[in-house]
Design a protein around this motif. Structure first.
Motif, PDB file in Angstrom:
ATOM      1  N   ASP A  60       0.829  -1.212   0.000  1.00  0.00           N
ATOM      2  CA  ASP A  60       0.000   0.000   0.000  1.00  0.00           C
ATOM      3  C   ASP A  60       0.850   1.243   0.000  1.00  0.00           C
ATOM      4  O   ASP A  60       1.769   1.387   0.807  1.00  0.00           O
ATOM      5  N   GLY A  61       0.503   2.163  -0.892  1.00  0.00           N
ATOM      6  CA  GLY A  61       1.166   3.468  -0.849  1.00  0.00           C
ATOM      7  C   GLY A  61       2.456   3.534  -1.634  1.00  0.00           C
ATOM      8  O   GLY A  61       3.046   4.594  -1.772  1.00  0.00           O
ATOM      9  N   VAL A  62       2.893   2.401  -2.160  1.00  0.00           N
ATOM     10  CA  VAL A  62       4.146   2.403  -2.927  1.00  0.00           C
ATOM     11  C   VAL A  62       3.778   2.332  -4.393  1.00  0.00           C
ATOM     12  O   VAL A  62       3.189   1.358  -4.840  1.00  0.00           O
ATOM     13  N   THR A  63       4.107   3.399  -5.122  1.00  0.00           N
ATOM     14  CA  THR A  63       3.634   3.439  -6.505  1.00  0.00           C
ATOM     15  C   THR A  63       4.735   3.523  -7.531  1.00  0.00           C
ATOM     16  O   THR A  63       4.469   3.597  -8.712  1.00  0.00           O
ATOM     17  N   SER A  64       5.985   3.555  -7.099  1.00  0.00           N
ATOM     18  CA  SER A  64       7.050   3.597  -8.101  1.00  0.00           C
ATOM     19  C   SER A  64       8.227   2.777  -7.628  1.00  0.00           C
ATOM     20  O   SER A  64       8.358   2.464  -6.449  1.00  0.00           O
ATOM     21  N   LYS A  65       9.081   2.455  -8.566  1.00  0.00           N
ATOM     22  CA  LYS A  65      10.226   1.585  -8.258  1.00  0.00           C
ATOM     23  C   LYS A  65      11.163   2.239  -7.248  1.00  0.00           C
ATOM     24  O   LYS A  65      11.736   1.579  -6.399  1.00  0.00           O
ATOM     25  N   GLU A  66      11.309   3.571  -7.320  1.00  0.00           N
ATOM     26  CA  GLU A  66      12.211   4.256  -6.386  1.00  0.00           C
ATOM     27  C   GLU A  66      11.707   4.119  -4.960  1.00  0.00           C
ATOM     28  O   GLU A  66      12.483   4.019  -4.023  1.00  0.00           O
ATOM     29  N   GLU A  67      10.395   4.145  -4.801  1.00  0.00           N
ATOM     30  CA  GLU A  67       9.839   4.089  -3.451  1.00  0.00           C
ATOM     31  C   GLU A  67      10.018   2.724  -2.815  1.00  0.00           C
ATOM     32  O   GLU A  67       9.948   2.583  -1.605  1.00  0.00           O
ATOM     33  N   THR A  68      10.235   1.687  -3.652  1.00  0.00           N
ATOM     34  CA  THR A  68      10.337   0.349  -3.063  1.00  0.00           C
ATOM     35  C   THR A  68      11.651   0.136  -2.332  1.00  0.00           C
ATOM     36  O   THR A  68      11.787  -0.818  -1.585  1.00  0.00           O
ATOM     37  N   ASP A  69      12.618   1.026  -2.516  1.00  0.00           N
ATOM     38  CA  ASP A  69      13.932   0.800  -1.923  1.00  0.00           C
ATOM     39  C   ASP A  69      13.857   0.621  -0.419  1.00  0.00           C
ATOM     40  O   ASP A  69      14.598  -0.173   0.157  1.00  0.00           O
ATOM     41  N   PHE A  70      12.958   1.353   0.223  1.00  0.00           N
ATOM     42  CA  PHE A  70      12.827   1.232   1.677  1.00  0.00           C
ATOM     43  C   PHE A  70      12.472  -0.183   2.087  1.00  0.00           C
ATOM     44  O   PHE A  70      12.900  -0.683   3.117  1.00  0.00           O
ATOM     45  N   TYR A  71      11.660  -0.853   1.266  1.00  0.00           N
ATOM     46  CA  TYR A  71      11.091  -2.135   1.686  1.00  0.00           C
ATOM     47  C   TYR A  71      11.954  -3.332   1.354  1.00  0.00           C
ATOM     48  O   TYR A  71      11.642  -4.449   1.769  1.00  0.00           O
ATOM     49  N   LEU A  72      13.016  -3.116   0.590  1.00  0.00           N
ATOM     50  CA  LEU A  72      13.834  -4.266   0.201  1.00  0.00           C
ATOM     51  C   LEU A  72      14.473  -4.891   1.431  1.00  0.00           C
ATOM     52  O   LEU A  72      15.054  -4.208   2.263  1.00  0.00           O
ATOM     53  N   GLY A  73      14.373  -6.187   1.521  1.00  0.00           N
ATOM     54  CA  GLY A  73      14.956  -6.890   2.649  1.00  0.00           C
ATOM     55  C   GLY A  73      14.015  -7.026   3.826  1.00  0.00           C
ATOM     56  O   GLY A  73      14.267  -7.816   4.737  1.00  0.00           O
ATOM     57  N   LYS A  74      12.930  -6.282   3.823  1.00  0.00           N
ATOM     58  CA  LYS A  74      12.024  -6.345   4.964  1.00  0.00           C
ATOM     59  C   LYS A  74      11.313  -7.692   4.998  1.00  0.00           C
ATOM     60  O   LYS A  74      11.095  -8.326   3.973  1.00  0.00           O
TER      61      LYS A  74
END
Lengths: 134, 245
Positions: A60-74
């Motif tokens: 939810d709330g993640v709409t672009s590839k750049e924004e996914t960086d935070f979630y990698l590895g989670k």
């Protein structure tokens, strides 16, 4: 066997999940959410073949590839209920991790310890905030 | 490259380059002139000191000493003897501390018993784990170890420069005593599980003593005590990748 109205009512009430509004005030605690909500979209796939080892996840709330960086590895959890109690609980979890982004619009790939069951498609996943890199 | 203002002594890189394997850039005369050997006044040959041959000195029964050179033994095994890889335990260092974590940082605990609580980061212990305290009176988080990966560092800092974290709060202080594995007899198996032990009085006293200073530092900042008492939660419009912690 004859089921009286009263006995049926008691039975139904016992089946209702214990929800905040029905909890006694003393046990009511503010719930907190320490995970991002996400959906299991389906398995990694081409048009006609799918690979169940990798799950596609929409956070939810993640709409672009750049924004996914935070979630990698989670770590990601698929939480579900079962009828049989295991280890004192009817709630079960399948754990996994976010591995990489998928596409340009914020979807993400995840791998789980055991593959997600297909019935989970379209259902809620929890993307935890740990392991944290912040 | 030699640093400015420093005279290089001892072995440095070669003044000659390799153009290709075994083919040097400078010729013998060019490298001679480059190395500056023409400027050396003392033409005496440099004597290479030969390392002394390893030697064992044995004392005999009659008190005399006998010197035996330690030669390589004549016998060696036909198959290569496997040597264990050198242990890296001596080099073990605590996990690198994130730059956002400085002593006094307010930290959000993400998992475990105190998930969602905000605590004050005190220091990193030798094992790499972080030492954290609520303070206990404020939010119930005691002096505790926490893994860096399960913590979000906020930009809020408490000034704990005046507080000294006693060295007694180290990994051994927090380590769980090793429980002896007993084979349960049938009676014990069906017996009630042991109730939770009450907290060590020594621990409680240590907590109180330490927190006294910490609470003062916390109260010095307006509203910080309420902030530490409140739990962190994500709301509907909160997306962690957009939050600046």
């Amino acid at each position: 066997r004859a089921r009286s109205f009263a006995s049926r009512r008691i039975y139904r009430q016992s089946q209702r999940p214990l929800v905040q509004s029905r909890m006694p005030a003393a046990t009511r605690k503010q719930p907190i959410r320490l995970y991002s909500k996400a959906i299991f979209l389906g398995y990694q796939r081409s048009r006609t073949n799918q690979n169940p080892n990798t799950a596609l996840v929409k956070i939810d709330g993640v709409t672009s590839k750049e924004e996914t960086d935070f979630y990698l590895g989670k770590r990601v959890a698929y939480v579900y209920r079962a009828k049989k109690e295991r280890k004192d609980s009817k709630i079960r979890v399948i754990w996994g991790r976010v591995t990489r982004p998928h596409g340009n619009s914020g979807a993400v790939r995840a791998k789980f310890r055991t593959n997600l069951p297909p019935k989970a498609m379209g259902s809620r996943l929890r993307v935890m905030l740990y392991p944290s890199r912040v | 490259m030699p640093k400015k203002g420093k005279t290089t002594t001892g072995p440095r890189g070669s003044r000659n380059e390799f153009l290709s394997k075994g083919v040097e850039r400078l010729s013998r005369s060019a490298s001679y002139s480059r190395k500056g050997k023409w400027a050396v006044k003392n033409k005496k040959a440099v004597v290479k000191t030969v390392a002394a041959k390893p030697v064992i000195t044995k004392t005999l029964k009659n008190g005399q000493t006998r010197v035996i050179s330690k030669k390589t033994p004549r016998w060696y095994p036909a198959e290569d003897v496997k040597r264990p890889l050198p242990s890296r335990k001596a080099n073990a260092r605590p996990t690198r501390l994130r730059s956002s974590l400085t002593p006094g940082t307010v930290v959000i605990l993400l998992a475990g018993r105190f998930r969602g609580k905000r605590a004050v980061f005190l220091k990193q212990l030798a094992s790499g784990l972080l030492l954290v305290s609520g303070p206990y009176k404020v939010n119930g988080v005691p002096l505790r170890r926490v893994n860096q990966a399960y913590v979000i560092a906020t930009s809020t800092k408490v000034d704990i420069s005046g507080i000294k974290v006693d060295d007694k709060f180290n990994d051994d202080y927090f380590k769980k005593p090793k429980a002896e594995k007993k084979k349960k007899t049938e009676a014990e198996f069906f017996a009630e599980p042991e109730k939770k032990k009450p907290i060590d009085k020594a621990r409680a006293d240590d907590q109180k003593a330490f927190d006294a200073g910490l609470i003062k530092a916390v109260n010095a900042v307006p509203q910080l005590a309420e902030y530490l008492g409140a739990r962190f939660t994500l709301k509907r419009s909160d997306f962690p990748h957009e939050i600046r912690f």
